[in-house]
Design an enzyme around this catalytic site. Structure first.
Site, PDB file in Angstrom:
ATOM      1  N   ASP A  90     -58.667  51.713  12.362  1.00  0.00           N
ATOM      2  CA  ASP A  90     -60.106  51.997  12.393  1.00  0.00           C
ATOM      3  C   ASP A  90     -60.777  51.308  11.202  1.00  0.00           C
ATOM      4  O   ASP A  90     -60.289  51.393  10.065  1.00  0.00           O
ATOM      5  CB  ASP A  90     -60.346  53.507  12.330  1.00  0.00           C
ATOM      6  N   ASN A 137     -73.005  48.803  10.479  1.00  0.00           N
ATOM      7  CA  ASN A 137     -73.745  48.431  11.680  1.00  0.00           C
ATOM      8  C   ASN A 137     -75.212  48.826  11.569  1.00  0.00           C
ATOM      9  O   ASN A 137     -76.119  48.064  11.925  1.00  0.00           O
ATOM     10  CB  ASN A 137     -73.105  49.120  12.890  1.00  0.00           C
ATOM     11  N   HIS A 153     -76.340  44.955  14.638  1.00  0.00           N
ATOM     12  CA  HIS A 153     -75.204  44.852  15.550  1.00  0.00           C
ATOM     13  C   HIS A 153     -74.567  43.470  15.536  1.00  0.00           C
ATOM     14  O   HIS A 153     -73.350  43.351  15.763  1.00  0.00           O
ATOM     15  CB  HIS A 153     -75.642  45.208  16.968  1.00  0.00           C
ATOM     16  N   ASP A 198     -70.720  42.884  15.105  1.00  0.00           N
ATOM     17  CA  ASP A 198     -69.900  42.127  16.055  1.00  0.00           C
ATOM     18  C   ASP A 198     -69.064  41.075  15.337  1.00  0.00           C
ATOM     19  O   ASP A 198     -67.906  40.830  15.690  1.00  0.00           O
ATOM     20  CB  ASP A 198     -70.793  41.445  17.099  1.00  0.00           C
ATOM     21  N   GLU A 246     -64.916  50.608  16.995  1.00  0.00           N
ATOM     22  CA  GLU A 246     -64.311  49.891  15.867  1.00  0.00           C
ATOM     23  C   GLU A 246     -62.822  50.210  15.729  1.00  0.00           C
ATOM     24  O   GLU A 246     -62.226  49.967  14.679  1.00  0.00           O
ATOM     25  CB  GLU A 246     -65.033  50.240  14.570  1.00  0.00           C
TER      26      GLU A 246
END
Length: 324
Positions: free
Chosen positions: A193, A201, A206, A210, A236
């Site tokens: 994680d 984020n 975003h 990404d 994630e």
């Protein structure tokens, strides 16, 4: 020799396979392998019979095995190899022979691989001509099976990271657990994680998130062997399957992953490097993969609760069957 498909496909199939009457094998003075040449009607019946069988499966390996088996009724072949690098296929059927004939398979400028037939004796010219006269029956079924194979593979890929997705993960874990049971081999899984990903984020957007996901995915693949597998579990979270890996080896790989990501993954915040928490679980004869993944997930939760950016291993059974 290149082989291309034609545009005419039959709409019906013969019910009387008269080609089956042709089974007499002869030897020529030159030591060549040859069998009686079929009549035009027998060859027509054979082609219809063959095309009917080739339309019963979209599995590429089964399709090619069917083709090879049926053609052996007509032509004395001992082996068949199929190679398609784009599809990741390398199939070997029958027994390899000294003499070979090779065909590049294509249709409308699309390449569908290379097929090679072998025999211990050199095939007579009439057999080569006969083989080439039926190769076109393979093109359309092969194209359909490869298209189906590609669609299935695409459906198993996470479009953002390029890693396999959870659908592929379930299939792979089931197969690997079955293999571990059968061969009594080790295997381990890592649940990974990205720490504080939601804040990253929310703060940087975003697109930045990404980019981090893609970088982490690349780092994971760089840290594992070809026999291992990396999956995007969701959000994630990632899962890494370590084939034939005991607990100490899996812990080493987990630490290497953790350190590599912190070192090479670029963060949008120069003051806060990208770090990950890792939960590790070694296979302990669980009944199915969800039990194993659940143990890795619990270990991941412990890693996050202990402060993140660390590896925590799940309990394992000792020789007395106790969890330690």
């Amino acid at each position: 020799a290149p082989v291309t498909g034609n545009d005419i496909m039959p709409s019906s199939f013969s019910q009387t396979p008269t080609w089956q009457e042709r089974k007499t094998v002869k030897s020529t003075k030159a030591g060549l392998s040859a069998i009686d040449t079929p009549t035009a009607d027998q060859l027509k019946d054979f082609r219809l019979h063959l095309m009917m069988h080739l339309q019963t499966s979209l599995d590429t390996e089964q399709l090619l095995r069917t083709f090879f088996t049926e053609v052996q009724h007509l032509i004395p072949l001992t082996g068949c190899d199929y190679l398609n690098g784009d599809a990741g296929l390398s199939l070997h059927m029958g027994t390899p022979g000294r003499h070979r004939c090779n065909y590049q398979l294509s249709l409308n400028d699309e390449q569908y691989g290379e097929i090679t037939f072998t025999h211990r004796l050199r095939l007579a010219e009439q057999d080569l001509a006969l083989l080439e006269s039926i190769m076109d029956t393979l093109i359309y079924p092969l194209r359909n099976s490869l298209t189906h194979r590609k669609a299935i593979a695409t459906a198993m890929i996470d479009p953002l990271t390029g890693l396999s997705n959870r659908g592929a993960m379930a299939i792979t874990l089931n197969r690997e657990i079955d293999r571990s049971r059968r061969l009594e081999q080790d295997m381990s899984v890592l649940m990974i994680d990205i720490d504080h990903f939601k804040q990253l984020n929310d703060r940087y957007g975003h697109l930045a998130g990404d980019d981090v996901l893609r970088n982490v995915a690349r780092a994971l693949e760089d840290c594992v062997r070809a026999c291992d597998a990396c999956f995007r579990f969701g959000g994630e979270e990632f899962l890494v399957l370590l084939s034939n890996s005991n607990l100490p080896l899996a812990r080493q790989v987990a630490e290497r992953i953790r350190q590599t990501i912190q070192t090479v993954c670029r963060s949008p915040d120069p003051k806060k490097p990208i770090t990950v928490s890792v939960g590790l679980a070694h296979y302990e004869n669980e009944n199915d993969w969800p039990e194993l993944v659940t143990r890795a997930d619990k270990a991941l939760y412990q890693a996050k609760a202990a402060g993140r950016n660390r590896v925590v291993a799940s309990y394992v059974r000792n020789h007395e069957g106790e969890w330690v």
